[in-house]
Motif scaffolding. Sequence first.
Motif, PDB file in Angstrom:
ATOM      1  N   ASP A  79     -96.193 -30.652  56.891  1.00 33.22           N
ATOM      2  CA  ASP A  79     -96.037 -31.211  55.550  1.00 33.22           C
ATOM      3  C   ASP A  79     -97.191 -32.153  55.225  1.00 33.22           C
ATOM      4  N   CYS A  80     -97.433 -32.287  53.938  1.00 31.15           N
ATOM      5  CA  CYS A  80     -98.343 -33.335  53.472  1.00 31.15           C
ATOM      6  C   CYS A  80     -97.530 -34.333  52.645  1.00 31.15           C
ATOM      7  N   GLU A  81     -98.056 -35.520  52.489  1.00 28.89           N
ATOM      8  CA  GLU A  81     -97.349 -36.536  51.714  1.00 28.89           C
ATOM      9  C   GLU A  81     -97.267 -36.115  50.251  1.00 28.89           C
ATOM     10  N   ARG A  82     -96.127 -36.344  49.650  1.00 31.10           N
ATOM     11  CA  ARG A  82     -95.926 -35.940  48.257  1.00 31.10           C
ATOM     12  C   ARG A  82     -96.678 -36.878  47.315  1.00 31.10           C
ATOM     13  N   PHE A  83     -96.861 -36.402  46.104  1.00 23.47           N
ATOM     14  CA  PHE A  83     -97.632 -37.163  45.123  1.00 23.47           C
ATOM     15  C   PHE A  83     -96.914 -38.436  44.701  1.00 23.47           C
ATOM     16  N   THR A  84     -97.662 -39.517  44.706  1.00 22.92           N
ATOM     17  CA  THR A  84     -97.234 -40.789  44.118  1.00 22.92           C
ATOM     18  C   THR A  84     -98.466 -41.410  43.475  1.00 22.92           C
ATOM     19  N   VAL A 120    -107.684 -35.155  46.716  1.00 25.83           N
ATOM     20  CA  VAL A 120    -107.041 -33.975  46.131  1.00 25.83           C
ATOM     21  C   VAL A 120    -106.176 -34.381  44.942  1.00 25.83           C
ATOM     22  N   TYR A 121    -105.320 -35.357  45.150  1.00 26.65           N
ATOM     23  CA  TYR A 121    -104.420 -35.795  44.081  1.00 26.65           C
ATOM     24  C   TYR A 121    -105.192 -36.415  42.915  1.00 26.65           C
ATOM     25  N   SER A 122    -106.269 -37.122  43.212  1.00 26.62           N
ATOM     26  CA  SER A 122    -107.055 -37.760  42.150  1.00 26.62           C
ATOM     27  C   SER A 122    -107.731 -36.715  41.274  1.00 26.62           C
ATOM     28  N   ILE A 123    -108.283 -35.663  41.899  1.00 28.16           N
ATOM     29  CA  ILE A 123    -108.922 -34.601  41.125  1.00 28.16           C
ATOM     30  C   ILE A 123    -107.902 -33.873  40.259  1.00 28.16           C
ATOM     31  N   LEU A 124    -106.760 -33.554  40.844  1.00 25.33           N
ATOM     32  CA  LEU A 124    -105.724 -32.853  40.085  1.00 25.33           C
ATOM     33  C   LEU A 124    -105.179 -33.721  38.954  1.00 25.33           C
ATOM     34  N   PHE A 125    -105.016 -35.010  39.227  1.00 31.54           N
ATOM     35  CA  PHE A 125    -104.502 -35.917  38.200  1.00 31.54           C
ATOM     36  C   PHE A 125    -105.501 -36.036  37.047  1.00 31.54           C
ATOM     37  N   GLY A 126    -106.783 -36.104  37.378  1.00 36.09           N
ATOM     38  CA  GLY A 126    -107.801 -36.143  36.330  1.00 36.09           C
ATOM     39  C   GLY A 126    -107.775 -34.886  35.484  1.00 36.09           C
ATOM     40  N   ARG A 127    -107.544 -33.750  36.114  1.00 36.23           N
ATOM     41  CA  ARG A 127    -107.444 -32.490  35.370  1.00 36.23           C
ATOM     42  C   ARG A 127    -106.241 -32.509  34.432  1.00 36.23           C
ATOM     43  N   ILE A 172     -97.858 -28.400  31.377  1.00 39.01           N
ATOM     44  CA  ILE A 172     -96.560 -28.403  32.062  1.00 39.01           C
ATOM     45  C   ILE A 172     -96.683 -27.775  33.447  1.00 39.01           C
ATOM     46  N   MET A 173     -97.381 -26.636  33.514  1.00 37.89           N
ATOM     47  CA  MET A 173     -97.560 -25.966  34.800  1.00 37.89           C
ATOM     48  C   MET A 173     -98.344 -26.833  35.776  1.00 37.89           C
ATOM     49  N   SER A 174     -99.337 -27.549  35.290  1.00 42.14           N
ATOM     50  CA  SER A 174    -100.161 -28.381  36.170  1.00 42.14           C
ATOM     51  C   SER A 174     -99.348 -29.541  36.748  1.00 42.14           C
ATOM     52  N   ILE A 175     -98.452 -30.101  35.953  1.00 35.13           N
ATOM     53  CA  ILE A 175     -97.588 -31.177  36.452  1.00 35.13           C
ATOM     54  C   ILE A 175     -96.663 -30.646  37.538  1.00 35.13           C
ATOM     55  N   ILE A 176     -96.072 -29.483  37.286  1.00 36.71           N
ATOM     56  CA  ILE A 176     -95.173 -28.878  38.273  1.00 36.71           C
ATOM     57  C   ILE A 176     -95.901 -28.614  39.586  1.00 36.71           C
ATOM     58  N   MET A 177     -97.119 -28.082  39.495  1.00 34.34           N
ATOM     59  CA  MET A 177     -97.867 -27.746  40.701  1.00 34.34           C
ATOM     60  C   MET A 177     -98.346 -28.989  41.439  1.00 34.34           C
ATOM     61  N   LEU A 178     -98.616 -30.064  40.707  1.00 35.74           N
ATOM     62  CA  LEU A 178     -98.977 -31.322  41.358  1.00 35.74           C
ATOM     63  C   LEU A 178     -97.797 -31.859  42.157  1.00 35.74           C
ATOM     64  N   ILE A 179     -96.631 -31.835  41.559  1.00 36.35           N
ATOM     65  CA  ILE A 179     -95.426 -32.335  42.227  1.00 36.35           C
ATOM     66  C   ILE A 179     -95.042 -31.448  43.409  1.00 36.35           C
ATOM     67  N   LYS A 180     -95.244 -30.136  43.246  1.00 36.50           N
ATOM     68  CA  LYS A 180     -94.844 -29.161  44.268  1.00 36.50           C
ATOM     69  C   LYS A 180     -96.003 -28.764  45.188  1.00 36.50           C
ATOM     70  N   LEU A 181     -97.037 -29.599  45.276  1.00 37.10           N
ATOM     71  CA  LEU A 181     -98.201 -29.238  46.079  1.00 37.10           C
ATOM     72  C   LEU A 181     -97.833 -29.020  47.545  1.00 37.10           C
ATOM     73  N   ASN A 182     -96.902 -29.786  48.068  1.00 38.99           N
ATOM     74  CA  ASN A 182     -96.518 -29.631  49.471  1.00 38.99           C
ATOM     75  C   ASN A 182     -95.919 -28.251  49.719  1.00 38.99           C
ATOM     76  N   GLY A 183     -95.017 -27.810  48.847  1.00 39.99           N
ATOM     77  CA  GLY A 183     -94.439 -26.481  48.995  1.00 39.99           C
ATOM     78  C   GLY A 183     -95.487 -25.393  48.848  1.00 39.99           C
ATOM     79  N   LEU A 184     -96.459 -25.620  47.974  1.00 41.75           N
ATOM     80  CA  LEU A 184     -97.521 -24.643  47.760  1.00 41.75           C
ATOM     81  C   LEU A 184     -98.401 -24.508  48.997  1.00 41.75           C
ATOM     82  N   GLN A 185     -98.776 -25.642  49.588  1.00 42.25           N
ATOM     83  CA  GLN A 185     -99.634 -25.560  50.769  1.00 42.25           C
ATOM     84  C   GLN A 185     -98.872 -25.002  51.968  1.00 42.25           C
ATOM     85  N   GLN A 186     -97.559 -25.186  52.021  1.00 46.39           N
ATOM     86  CA  GLN A 186     -96.759 -24.574  53.082  1.00 46.39           C
ATOM     87  C   GLN A 186     -96.813 -23.045  52.985  1.00 46.39           C
ATOM     88  N   PHE A 187     -96.794 -22.535  51.759  1.00 49.13           N
ATOM     89  CA  PHE A 187     -96.913 -21.094  51.553  1.00 49.13           C
ATOM     90  C   PHE A 187     -98.253 -20.592  52.070  1.00 49.13           C
TER      91      PHE A 187
END
Length: 247
Positions: free
Chosen positions: A133-138, A218-225, A86-101
């Motif tokens: 910003d970076c492009e959000r996950f799709t 980045v998204y492919s590695i995270l999605f595989g995880r 659950i946490m990994s899904i949230i962080m994948l979706i919120k990656l843009n906010g995370l990298q802004q931090f």
Amino acid sequence: MILLTIVVIFCYVVWHSLEIAAFGTRVAGRLTNRPALGTTLSQTVYMTADFFIIFFLPALGYIVESGITIHDYLTLVLIAYSLTFIMSIIMLIKLNGLQQFYQVIFAKYKDNTIPIAILKSLVSKKTDLNIKDCERFTFDKIIIKKSLVSFLAYIFLITGFFNAFMLAVLFPENRLTLSQFTAAFHGFGAVIFALYLDPMLSRSIDTYSDNSTWLKNVYSILFGRILSYLAIIIALLIFLYYLKSII
């Protein structure tokens, strides 16, 4: 035992969540043209994540030595994987906010050490810089081949400790020997990540003529995880159902 179970689950979830969060530093480094700093901060986050292993391993070892049943052990593991999933899904979706931090941390790092910059960023996210910003996950950003390699690597990386201690539960007379198999499970995934995934990601981040492949990596590695967590959860549910049917 309940307290130790909570410690094991909490430490595992935080440990893996921080490892996922470390990818945000690589994104922030690319967007701000500071890939070296992004890589350095990524290692800092990884080392912080490893701190939780200090509490995770002794607690898990004591639970196993106390004679936990295989059903209760697998239930504990299932909860840990489910929460991490659950946490990994949230962080994948919120990656843009995370990298802004992390961009805020970069800005504050100019006049501070990394620990102080992180603390100041947690207290106040204000900065004079224009946050990028970076492009959000799709799903169209997923490269299937790289996600499958990531899935294979993380199947071993995320299960090393739990698999070794599961063998110790099943064969208690040899539990000291079997608990050392962590390196065997973990090592195979680490080799794949070190020889293919990490160099591939670093090369794409350093290639500024290409503005899309690096983020797809980045998204492919995270999605595989994430898929690896899901696969283990499904396997555990099937195994637990089988155990219940034969008891």
